[in-house]
Design a protein around this motif. Structure first.
Motif, PDB file in Angstrom:
ATOM      1  N   GLU A 167      81.289  58.410  14.762  1.00  0.00           N
ATOM      2  CA  GLU A 167      80.267  57.710  15.671  1.00  0.00           C
ATOM      3  C   GLU A 167      79.285  56.831  14.793  1.00  0.00           C
ATOM      4  N   ALA A 168      78.868  57.402  13.644  1.00  0.00           N
ATOM      5  CA  ALA A 168      77.933  56.629  13.028  1.00  0.00           C
ATOM      6  C   ALA A 168      77.886  56.996  11.352  1.00  0.00           C
ATOM      7  N   GLY A 169      77.346  56.178  10.468  1.00  0.00           N
ATOM      8  CA  GLY A 169      77.139  56.398   9.107  1.00  0.00           C
ATOM      9  C   GLY A 169      75.774  56.189   8.454  1.00  0.00           C
ATOM     10  N   LEU A 170      75.896  56.616   7.077  1.00  0.00           N
ATOM     11  CA  LEU A 170      74.612  56.595   6.728  1.00  0.00           C
ATOM     12  C   LEU A 170      74.632  56.151   5.067  1.00  0.00           C
ATOM     13  N   PHE A 171      74.217  55.250   4.599  1.00  0.00           N
ATOM     14  CA  PHE A 171      74.197  54.828   3.129  1.00  0.00           C
ATOM     15  C   PHE A 171      73.178  55.598   2.453  1.00  0.00           C
ATOM     16  N   VAL A 172      73.716  55.914   1.329  1.00  0.00           N
ATOM     17  CA  VAL A 172      72.836  57.022   0.292  1.00  0.00           C
ATOM     18  C   VAL A 172      73.158  56.659  -0.945  1.00  0.00           C
ATOM     19  N   PRO A 173      72.066  56.843  -1.879  1.00  0.00           N
ATOM     20  CA  PRO A 173      72.327  56.488  -3.419  1.00  0.00           C
ATOM     21  C   PRO A 173      73.353  56.976  -4.029  1.00  0.00           C
ATOM     22  N   THR A 174      73.677  58.347  -3.682  1.00  0.00           N
ATOM     23  CA  THR A 174      74.885  58.815  -4.667  1.00  0.00           C
ATOM     24  C   THR A 174      75.498  59.740  -3.773  1.00  0.00           C
ATOM     25  N   GLY A 175      76.754  60.026  -4.624  1.00  0.00           N
ATOM     26  CA  GLY A 175      77.529  61.184  -3.828  1.00  0.00           C
ATOM     27  C   GLY A 175      76.996  62.556  -3.966  1.00  0.00           C
ATOM     28  N   VAL A 176      76.285  62.830  -4.935  1.00  0.00           N
ATOM     29  CA  VAL A 176      75.484  64.102  -4.767  1.00  0.00           C
ATOM     30  C   VAL A 176      74.551  64.294  -3.844  1.00  0.00           C
ATOM     31  N   MET A 177      73.862  63.144  -3.647  1.00  0.00           N
ATOM     32  CA  MET A 177      72.775  63.152  -2.353  1.00  0.00           C
ATOM     33  C   MET A 177      73.549  63.324  -1.226  1.00  0.00           C
ATOM     34  N   ALA A 178      74.857  62.754  -1.047  1.00  0.00           N
ATOM     35  CA  ALA A 178      75.820  62.915   0.244  1.00  0.00           C
ATOM     36  C   ALA A 178      75.995  64.179   0.485  1.00  0.00           C
ATOM     37  N   ASN A 179      76.333  65.025  -0.476  1.00  0.00           N
ATOM     38  CA  ASN A 179      76.861  66.262  -0.320  1.00  0.00           C
ATOM     39  C   ASN A 179      75.415  67.122  -0.117  1.00  0.00           C
ATOM     40  N   GLN A 180      74.566  66.868  -0.703  1.00  0.00           N
ATOM     41  CA  GLN A 180      73.052  67.859  -0.520  1.00  0.00           C
ATOM     42  C   GLN A 180      72.648  67.442   0.655  1.00  0.00           C
ATOM     43  N   LEU A 181      72.825  66.524   1.105  1.00  0.00           N
ATOM     44  CA  LEU A 181      71.947  66.375   2.693  1.00  0.00           C
ATOM     45  C   LEU A 181      73.020  66.828   3.553  1.00  0.00           C
ATOM     46  N   SER A 182      74.481  66.829   3.426  1.00  0.00           N
ATOM     47  CA  SER A 182      75.205  67.448   4.189  1.00  0.00           C
ATOM     48  C   SER A 182      75.116  69.118   4.183  1.00  0.00           C
ATOM     49  N   ILE A 183      74.981  69.720   3.137  1.00  0.00           N
ATOM     50  CA  ILE A 183      74.849  71.058   2.846  1.00  0.00           C
ATOM     51  C   ILE A 183      73.419  71.458   3.740  1.00  0.00           C
ATOM     52  N   LYS A 184      72.239  70.653   3.447  1.00  0.00           N
ATOM     53  CA  LYS A 184      71.070  70.672   4.104  1.00  0.00           C
ATOM     54  C   LYS A 184      71.260  70.863   5.709  1.00  0.00           C
ATOM     55  N   LEU A 185      72.138  69.912   6.194  1.00  0.00           N
ATOM     56  CA  LEU A 185      72.207  69.786   7.616  1.00  0.00           C
ATOM     57  C   LEU A 185      72.840  70.971   8.194  1.00  0.00           C
ATOM     58  N   HIS A 186      73.941  71.635   7.553  1.00  0.00           N
ATOM     59  CA  HIS A 186      74.660  72.527   8.162  1.00  0.00           C
ATOM     60  C   HIS A 186      74.220  73.912   7.779  1.00  0.00           C
ATOM     61  N   THR A 187      73.266  74.318   7.135  1.00  0.00           N
ATOM     62  CA  THR A 187      72.740  75.479   6.620  1.00  0.00           C
ATOM     63  C   THR A 187      71.419  75.708   6.875  1.00  0.00           C
ATOM     64  N   ARG A 188      70.987  77.046   6.911  1.00  0.00           N
ATOM     65  CA  ARG A 188      69.387  77.459   6.780  1.00  0.00           C
ATOM     66  C   ARG A 188      69.498  78.397   5.284  1.00  0.00           C
ATOM     67  N   SER A 189      68.346  78.465   5.061  1.00  0.00           N
ATOM     68  CA  SER A 189      68.016  78.955   3.640  1.00  0.00           C
ATOM     69  C   SER A 189      68.641  80.883   3.824  1.00  0.00           C
ATOM     70  N   GLY A 190      69.438  80.906   2.766  1.00  0.00           N
ATOM     71  CA  GLY A 190      69.902  82.309   2.639  1.00  0.00           C
ATOM     72  C   GLY A 190      71.511  82.379   3.195  1.00  0.00           C
ATOM     73  N   ASP A 191      71.797  81.106   3.716  1.00  0.00           N
ATOM     74  CA  ASP A 191      73.261  80.989   4.049  1.00  0.00           C
ATOM     75  C   ASP A 191      74.272  81.160   2.900  1.00  0.00           C
ATOM     76  N   GLU A 192      75.365  81.214   3.384  1.00  0.00           N
ATOM     77  CA  GLU A 192      76.518  81.218   2.049  1.00  0.00           C
ATOM     78  C   GLU A 192      77.319  79.855   2.521  1.00  0.00           C
ATOM     79  N   VAL A 193      77.689  79.085   1.514  1.00  0.00           N
ATOM     80  CA  VAL A 193      78.785  78.013   1.451  1.00  0.00           C
ATOM     81  C   VAL A 193      80.103  78.297   0.831  1.00  0.00           C
ATOM     82  N   ILE A 194      81.184  78.345   1.166  1.00  0.00           N
ATOM     83  CA  ILE A 194      82.457  78.502   0.655  1.00  0.00           C
ATOM     84  C   ILE A 194      82.819  77.088   0.127  1.00  0.00           C
ATOM     85  N   VAL A 195      82.862  77.331  -1.080  1.00  0.00           N
ATOM     86  CA  VAL A 195      83.499  76.113  -1.888  1.00  0.00           C
ATOM     87  C   VAL A 195      84.453  76.403  -3.204  1.00  0.00           C
TER      88      VAL A 195
END
Ligand code: TLP
Length: 342
Positions: A50-78
């Motif tokens: 539906e929509a897109g967002l322009f960000v300065p770097t790939g790291v910021m894109a990943n980190q904003l996405s992680i922030k969006l989907h998680t709460r402090s203390g959660d676990e992320v599988i990578v």
């Protein structure tokens, strides 16, 4: 100097620079930059979101996405050698206070069973597993392409557990060109997808995140929090638009050059490389039977006019891109051969 350290080293072409000069701009924090708006709409359409967002770097894109989907203390599988764990400065733990659960893959590609084993059941002792991140193509995996079927299997299982899915698609378009599968087909399985304009696509800066309108509005707010709200940035978005319009299909040449490079390296007796594993624009190879250390070899390659990055003990990565042609590749392989036979 033939620079094969990364596809991030590309210089904007003259035509791209002209597009940047001509760009209409406005204050993007007010949503008033027409060129950024066009880039965001184009990226969303290309990936079927539906929509897109322009960000300065790939790291910021990943980190904003992680922030969006998680709460402090959660676990992320990578995956154990993913960019998020290896090359983002520990930012997932610093910025989102999550812990990363690292699951080894085959050249970066995860299988379902170990991912299922990493998932934590809902129990007061356990962290909540709230996000699964995949990487397409896989950088340390040697530019390996995630098969669509594997993506479907992993993400449909994750969704059934209530786990969100993010794709670090820094080199998604390399996968698109190598597989013939569209970006939208890959993207349909993920809640958020990021991709970089500043790697093989040749823009000087910038990455995109695409998702639902609701998620993008939340990400826009998070981008501001993370200090990534930019102003008359259409001048950079114009380079991104130019890259999407002109530089996708030519990635095929980079893939051919990578294969050519691997085939030539294979002729050097002290190099181990498997050209059949070169699927896109990354070649990972090992120097065997050498008494020179990794830094000494890198220095010797540099003195012979070839820049590479090391990935491990005498393991090197060469990345092809739009600023190297077939002649450069041939010369680079010959020069490495001379260094290694000396
Ligand atoms: N990768 C760079 C280095 O950081 C290692 C490179 O030279 O390959 N995801 C993936 C899969 C990446 O390969 C990269 C960059 C990023 C994210 C981050 O992009 P930037 O550098 O724009 O923050």
């Amino acid at each position: 100097m033939i620079d094969l350290r990364s596809d991030t080293v590309t210089q904007p072409s003259q035509a791209m620079r002209e597009a940047m000069v001509q760009a209409e701009v406005g204050d993007d924090v007010y949503g008033e930059d027409p060129t950024v708006n066009r880039l965001e709409a184009t990226a969303a359409q290309l990936l079927g979101k539906e929509a897109g967002l322009f960000v300065p770097t790939g790291v910021m894109a990943n980190q904003l996405s992680i922030k969006l989907h998680t709460r402090s203390g959660d676990e992320v599988i990578v995956e154990s050698s993913s960019h998020i764990i290896r090359f983002e400065g520990g930012s997932a733990s610093a910025l989102s206070q999550v812990q990363l659960s690292c699951v080894p893959g085959d050249r970066g590609i995860l299988a379902l069973n170990p991912v299922q084993a990493a998932w934590r059941s809902k129990n007061v002792h356990n962290p909540c597993t709230t996000l699964l991140c995949l990487e397409q193509t896989h950088n340390v995996g040697g530019g390996s392409v995630y098969p669509l079927k594997t993506i479907e299997t992993l993400t449909s299982w994750a969704k059934a557990q209530g786990v969100a899915c993010h794709l670090d698609g820094a080199r998604l378009f390399n996968a698109v060109v190598a597989s013939g599968i569209s970006a939208a087909e890959y993207a349909q399985y993920f809640d958020t997808v990021s991709f970089c304009l500043s790697k093989g696509l040749g823009a000087p800066v910038g990455s995109m995140i695409v998702s639902t309108l609701e998620n993008i509005e939340k990400l826009r707010r998070l981008r501001k929090m993370f200090g990534g709200g930019m102003r008359q940035v259409g001048i950079l978005a114009a380079a991104g638009l130019f890259a999407l319009e002109h530089n996708i299909s030519r990635l095929k040449e980079d893939h051919e050059h990578a294969k050519q490079f691997a085939l030539q390296l294979q002729q050097i007796p002290t190099v181990f490389v498997d050209p059949d594993r070169v699927e896109t624009n990354i070649v990972v190879f090992e120097v065997v039977r050498s008494d020179r250390s990794t830094p000494e070899l890198l220095q010797a390659f540099k003195e012979a006019g070839v820049l590479l990055n090391a990935m491990g003990d005498r393991v090197f990565r060469a990345v092809t891109h739009l600023d190297v042609d077939g002649v450069d590749i041939e010369k680079a392989a010959q020069n490495l051969g001379s260094v290694l036979s000396a």
